[in-house]
Design a protein around this motif. Structure first.
Motif, PDB file in Angstrom:
ATOM      1  N   TRP A   1     -74.307  12.570  22.118  1.00 40.11           N
ATOM      2  CA  TRP A   1     -73.544  13.979  22.329  1.00 40.11           C
ATOM      3  C   TRP A   1     -73.718  14.714  21.115  1.00 40.11           C
ATOM      4  N   THR A   2     -74.244  15.978  21.329  1.00 43.61           N
ATOM      5  CA  THR A   2     -74.395  16.834  20.076  1.00 43.61           C
ATOM      6  C   THR A   2     -73.571  18.118  20.278  1.00 43.61           C
TER       7      THR A   2
ATOM      8  N   LEU B   1     -72.286  18.226  14.837  1.00 44.90           N
ATOM      9  CA  LEU B   1     -72.714  16.910  15.127  1.00 44.90           C
ATOM     10  C   LEU B   1     -74.200  16.981  15.734  1.00 44.90           C
ATOM     11  N   SER B   2     -75.187  16.481  15.232  1.00 40.70           N
ATOM     12  CA  SER B   2     -76.611  16.386  15.741  1.00 40.70           C
ATOM     13  C   SER B   2     -77.020  15.170  16.152  1.00 40.70           C
ATOM     14  N   LEU B   3     -78.177  15.005  16.709  1.00 41.22           N
ATOM     15  CA  LEU B   3     -78.648  13.776  17.082  1.00 41.22           C
ATOM     16  C   LEU B   3     -78.742  12.668  16.167  1.00 41.22           C
TER      17      LEU B   3
ATOM     18  N   THR C   1     -81.643  11.646  23.339  1.00 42.17           N
ATOM     19  CA  THR C   1     -81.040  12.706  23.927  1.00 42.17           C
ATOM     20  C   THR C   1     -79.978  12.297  25.159  1.00 42.17           C
TER      21      THR C   1
ATOM     22  N   ASP D   1     -81.617  20.202  15.726  1.00 39.96           N
ATOM     23  CA  ASP D   1     -82.423  18.850  15.595  1.00 39.96           C
ATOM     24  C   ASP D   1     -84.058  19.093  15.599  1.00 39.96           C
TER      25      ASP D   1
ATOM     26  N   PRO E   1     -76.126  22.734  16.560  1.00 40.89           N
ATOM     27  CA  PRO E   1     -76.940  21.765  15.918  1.00 40.89           C
ATOM     28  C   PRO E   1     -78.423  22.054  16.052  1.00 40.89           C
TER      29      PRO E   1
ATOM     30  N   HIS F   1     -76.393  16.080  10.438  1.00 43.60           N
ATOM     31  CA  HIS F   1     -74.959  16.933  10.747  1.00 43.60           C
ATOM     32  C   HIS F   1     -74.621  18.037   9.673  1.00 43.60           C
TER      33      HIS F   1
END
Length: 198
Positions: free
Chosen positions: A148-149, A52-54, A144, A133, A131, A59
């Motif tokens: 949550w990442t 799970l990315s920003l 940020t 980003d 992740p 993703h």
């Protein structure tokens, strides 16, 4: 994967891929009709986590995948067919062949086709880690500090063995419990380890 001609062959040596199926299924019929072997592609993927990315655009999944290309022929030799059936059975649950009614009876053998796939080539791909980003997003504190990442690890878990209604054995076999414990620990360890960049 195995080698009937060289049973002690290791994974880094030339191995064949054995597949089984019902005698009249389409792929088994096509292989039987093919003079030089039926060209086949075998693919497998195992997911180890949700990345799970920003931004949803980045993703991903942590995964392991492989694709094999080869030529499938039907096994007619009864000795090799039984060897392959044992290999396939024990690759599902080690020791299961020895702990079940074997060998198969004549009707079971006649209704099952075993394909031996001579591997011509293949490829594999692994994605693991955190992740990744873009700098344009990492430099924005409004993102940020709000999003949550990370990685949500996922792994296949074998449950508690449940006896069938026709089962007459009072104790669950230790080899099945031991197998489930080994697989569960191994899968969890790999998925957790894959959450970090190498």
């Amino acid at each position: 994967m195995g080698s009937f001609s060289y049973p002690s062959a290791q994974l880094d040596e030339l191995l064949d891929c054995y597949l089984h199926g019902y005698v009249s299924s389409r792929v088994m019929r096509l292989a039987r009709e093919s003079v030089e072997g039926l060209p086949v592609c075998i693919a497998a993927t195992k997911c180890d986590g949700l990345v799970l990315s920003l931004t949803p655009f980045s993703h991903s999944y942590n995964y392991r995948s492989a694709v094999l290309f080869g030529y499938a022929t039907c096994i007619d030799n009864v000795e090799e067919k039984l060897w392959a059936m044992e290999l396939i059975t024990n690759s599902t649950v080690p020791g299961r062949w020895q702990n079940s009614r074997t060998p198969p009876d004549g009707a079971e053998l006649a209704s099952t086709t075993i394909l031996k796939v001579k591997i011509a080539n293949g490829s594999g791909k692994v994605r693991d880690g955190e992740p990744h980003d873009d700098k344009k997003d990492l430099d924005r504190s409004d993102i940020t500090e709000r999003v949550w990442t990370g990685v949500v690890p996922m792994w296949e878990t074998l449950g508690e063995p449940t006896a069938s209604s026709s089962n007459r054995v009072s104790e669950k076999p230790e080899y099945i419990h031991a197998f489930a414990d080994r697989v569960n620990k191994k899968n969890e360890l790999y998925a957790q380890k894959a959450t970090r960049d190498p």
